[in-house]
Design a protein around this motif. Structure first.
Motif, PDB file in Angstrom:
ATOM      1  N   ASN A 172       2.927   1.155 -10.230  1.00 25.76           N
ATOM      2  CA  ASN A 172       3.372  -0.176 -10.649  1.00 25.76           C
ATOM      3  C   ASN A 172       4.850  -0.141 -11.014  1.00 25.76           C
ATOM      4  O   ASN A 172       5.599  -1.081 -10.714  1.00 25.76           O
ATOM      5  CB  ASN A 172       2.541  -0.686 -11.828  1.00 25.76           C
ATOM      6  CG  ASN A 172       1.146  -1.080 -11.388  1.00 25.76           C
ATOM      7  OD1 ASN A 172       0.930  -1.386 -10.215  1.00 25.76           O
ATOM      8  ND2 ASN A 172       0.195  -1.091 -12.310  1.00 25.76           N
ATOM      9  N   SER A 173       5.250   0.880 -11.655  1.00 25.55           N
ATOM     10  CA  SER A 173       6.651   0.987 -12.052  1.00 25.55           C
ATOM     11  C   SER A 173       7.536   1.116 -10.823  1.00 25.55           C
ATOM     12  O   SER A 173       8.610   0.501 -10.760  1.00 25.55           O
ATOM     13  CB  SER A 173       6.777   2.159 -12.996  1.00 25.55           C
ATOM     14  OG  SER A 173       7.860   2.907 -12.799  1.00 25.55           O
ATOM     15  N   ALA A 176       7.728  -2.288  -9.089  1.00 29.70           N
ATOM     16  CA  ALA A 176       8.602  -3.202  -9.823  1.00 29.70           C
ATOM     17  C   ALA A 176      10.055  -2.822  -9.571  1.00 29.70           C
ATOM     18  O   ALA A 176      10.921  -3.695  -9.413  1.00 29.70           O
ATOM     19  CB  ALA A 176       8.279  -3.145 -11.306  1.00 29.70           C
ATOM     20  N   THR A 179      10.986  -3.952  -6.056  1.00 32.32           N
ATOM     21  CA  THR A 179      11.007  -5.403  -5.875  1.00 32.32           C
ATOM     22  C   THR A 179      12.271  -6.001  -6.465  1.00 32.32           C
ATOM     23  O   THR A 179      12.728  -7.051  -6.014  1.00 32.32           O
ATOM     24  CB  THR A 179       9.782  -6.067  -6.524  1.00 32.32           C
ATOM     25  OG1 THR A 179       9.684  -5.676  -7.858  1.00 32.32           O
ATOM     26  CG2 THR A 179       8.549  -5.817  -5.753  1.00 32.32           C
ATOM     27  N   LYS A 180      12.841  -5.401  -7.424  1.00 36.49           N
ATOM     28  CA  LYS A 180      14.095  -5.889  -7.988  1.00 36.49           C
ATOM     29  C   LYS A 180      15.214  -5.757  -6.965  1.00 36.49           C
ATOM     30  O   LYS A 180      16.144  -6.553  -6.970  1.00 36.49           O
ATOM     31  CB  LYS A 180      14.487  -5.092  -9.223  1.00 36.49           C
ATOM     32  CG  LYS A 180      13.720  -5.418 -10.435  1.00 36.49           C
ATOM     33  CD  LYS A 180      14.312  -4.619 -11.554  1.00 36.49           C
ATOM     34  CE  LYS A 180      13.503  -4.657 -12.784  1.00 36.49           C
ATOM     35  NZ  LYS A 180      14.003  -3.868 -13.850  1.00 36.49           N
TER      36      LYS A 180
END
Length: 183
Positions: A172-173, A176, A179-180
């Motif tokens: 998940n990290s 994320a 995706t940034k």
């Protein structure tokens, strides 16, 4: 030969007479003193010249031999002087060769010493380079072993902590994070 015998007979006649005993014959014609004086004069005049000529020839031969001996002695003296000069020159040359040999030997010695010193310096440099290389290899091996050990410990920790919740949180990290950066 007969002349010699006649002369002896005449001398005996002069001295002893005709067999009458011992005495002197005073008769000039019987004693033949005139003939004897002529014979003696002829012998002295012809024989004297021959004797004088023989003595003169002998004297000239002796003088020539003496002059030749003097000439040979002078030549021998000159040859001796030349030989002494050559000996002196040879001794001088030998001394020069000895001195040059000593100088050359000293130069060779100094050259060998310098060469040995240069070789020692080169060997010392090679030794230092070899030591640095060995140190670098040792450090590289130690670094690789440290990295391998660290990776092994990280893997071990990851395996020990690798549960599904941890994997989910890491994933998940990362999602994320990526995706940034989406543009």
């Amino acid at each position: 030969m007969e002349t010699y015998m006649d002369t002896l007979n005449q001398l005996s006649t002069i001295c002893f007479g005709h067999g009458d005993g011992f005495g002197i014959n005073t008769n000039i014609l019987e004693t033949n003193i005139i003939n004897l004086s002529v014979v003696i004069g002829v012998v002295v005049s012809f024989g004297g010249d021959a004797l004088r000529s023989l003595l003169d020839n002998r004297k000239e031969t002796i003088l020539a031999n003496l002059q030749e001996a003097d000439l040979r002695a002078k030549e021998a003296q000159e040859k001796l002087a030349a030989a002494r000069l050559q000996l002196e020159q040879a001794q001088t040359k030998a001394q020069e060769i000895r001195q040059q040999g000593t100088i050359t030997a000293e130069q060779e010695k100094q050259l060998c010493i310098k060469q040995a010193e240069a070789d020692m310096a080169r060997l010392e440099d090679v030794k230092q380079q070899t030591l640095r290389l060995q140190q670098q290899r040792a450090m590289s091996q130690v670094s690789q072993q440290v990295i391998a050990l660290a990776l092994q410990k990280v893997r071990q920790k990851l395996q020990d902590a690798a549960n599904s919740a941890f994997h989910t949180s890491v994933n998940n990290s990362n999602i994320a994070f990526f995706t940034k950066y989406k543009v």
